[in-house]
Design a protein around this motif. Sequence first.
Motif, short mmCIF file in Angstrom:
data_model
loop_
_atom_site.label_atom_id
_atom_site.label_comp_id
_atom_site.label_asym_id
_atom_site.label_seq_id
_atom_site.Cartn_x
_atom_site.Cartn_y
_atom_site.Cartn_z
N ALA A 141 0.83 -1.20 0.00
CA ALA A 141 0.00 0.00 0.00
C ALA A 141 0.86 1.25 0.00
CB ALA A 141 -0.92 -0.01 1.22
N ALA A 142 1.87 1.29 0.87
CA ALA A 142 2.75 2.46 0.92
C ALA A 142 3.47 2.66 -0.40
CB ALA A 142 3.76 2.30 2.05
N ALA A 143 3.85 1.57 -1.05
CA ALA A 143 4.49 1.67 -2.36
C ALA A 143 3.58 2.34 -3.37
CB ALA A 143 4.89 0.28 -2.85
N ALA A 144 2.33 1.88 -3.42
CA ALA A 144 1.38 2.48 -4.35
C ALA A 144 1.15 3.95 -4.03
CB ALA A 144 0.05 1.73 -4.29
N ASN A 145 1.08 4.29 -2.74
CA ASN A 145 0.92 5.70 -2.35
C ASN A 145 2.06 6.55 -2.90
OD1 ASN A 145 -0.21 4.88 1.05
ND2 ASN A 145 -1.22 4.58 -0.92
N ALA A 146 3.30 6.02 -2.80
CA ALA A 146 4.48 6.76 -3.24
C ALA A 146 4.56 6.87 -4.76
CB ALA A 146 5.74 6.11 -2.69
N VAL A 147 4.16 5.82 -5.47
CA VAL A 147 4.18 5.85 -6.93
C VAL A 147 3.06 6.73 -7.47
CG1 VAL A 147 3.94 4.46 -9.03
CG2 VAL A 147 5.25 3.55 -7.09
N ASP A 148 1.88 6.57 -6.92
CA ASP A 148 0.71 7.23 -7.49
C ASP A 148 0.73 8.75 -7.31
OD1 ASP A 148 -0.06 4.71 -8.17
OD2 ASP A 148 -1.58 4.51 -6.61
N ILE A 149 1.42 9.24 -6.27
CA ILE A 149 1.50 10.70 -6.13
C ILE A 149 2.38 11.30 -7.22
CG2 ILE A 149 3.45 10.81 -4.51
CD1 ILE A 149 1.89 13.11 -3.12
N VAL A 150 3.30 10.52 -7.77
CA VAL A 150 4.08 11.01 -8.90
C VAL A 150 3.18 11.16 -10.13
CG1 VAL A 150 6.10 10.63 -10.37
CG2 VAL A 150 6.16 9.95 -7.95
N LEU A 151 2.27 10.20 -10.32
CA LEU A 151 1.29 10.33 -11.40
C LEU A 151 0.40 11.55 -11.17
CD1 LEU A 151 0.35 6.57 -11.67
CD2 LEU A 151 1.53 7.90 -13.42
#
Length: 372
Positions: A141-151
């Motif tokens: 979940a934390a990984a997705a949070n970190a990737v998706d804010i770049v999007l």
Amino acid sequence: MRVLGVALMAILVVLTGATEVSAQPRILLSQEELPPAVVPSHVGESVRVRYSTLRTATATGESTGSIFLPRGEPPDGGWPVVAYAHGTVGVADQCAPSVAGFNYVELPAVEQWLAAGYAVAATDYAGIGTQGVNAYLDGPAAAANAVDIVLAAHEVYGEVLADRWIVTGLSQGGQAAYFAAHEATTRAPALDFRGAVAVAAPTHLEQLFPAAGPAVPALPTSGIVNYALLTLAGIDDQRPEVGIRRYLSPKGIELMELAKVTCSREIGRYLLVHPTSVGDLFAAPLWTEQFRDLFREMQQVPVDGFDRPLRVVHSLSDRSVPIPLTWAQLAEMRQHGVDAEYQQLTGEDHRESLMASMPESLEFAARVLSPR
């Protein structure tokens, strides 16, 4: 074109009815001005965003976060992006960096990234500033949070951002950086992921947390009760089906509820006045197949499948995250041929590791983010 590609992907998912978690659209939900008090120095423009992402390893949700641009005109091709994953601040909404600002440990690092000419996209993590309780140390979940804010950053500032980006973080954020590095190129294929820096990151927790129970002796590792309470709070809120309360003592339940509404600094102060061991939190051990499976899903840091360079930092003097965990992680990754460079510090404690390693981390970023 980048923003258009993300939008088309989102429309395609909706039209086809796709249901796989990894295929969910990552879209900007809203944006607003950040309070001036939480904006670091060296910032030209900034914004607080809310965006779609993962809530847990297996459920979708929302997160908030901050996006900062450096001062001045962007370089040719735009500013490269650093996704910054923060360390433990607590899981209550008021602890979110986009609300409270970065603490004294991490603010200097964020400011150095900006001063060096990188845009910073800093997630709060789902549940810190959004509905529910953060699924603390739920790596996917934390990984997705970190990737998706770049999007999300590219939806707001895409015209001045480069496709090139890295992810970095301290402690909880270092664990997120490991997981994000493993998923980045597949989760955000329209961007150009270049690498990750994990500082004082906990690994192999899936082998430690299931051993928790009333028989666990008091440990000298500072902060472990705090970490345990935040983990229990996230499980209780986000995974009620496992019935974590049945395994907790009355004191464990009381402190878990306190952790849900209090930031880590205040919890730490409370525990100094009211000494508590991990064993005091439990009425029954967690050593069941159910919990072993749960912690593997949440916390088993990948040791292979990385397709970009990693930089790992840890200190011999770290009493919050014991360095042997990182030694084990490095050994396993190298057995699988992972490209990981390692900086071992000596006299710095857990928090000091971040700034002590910044010169080398900036050099790593300059190297991997250079235009090809």
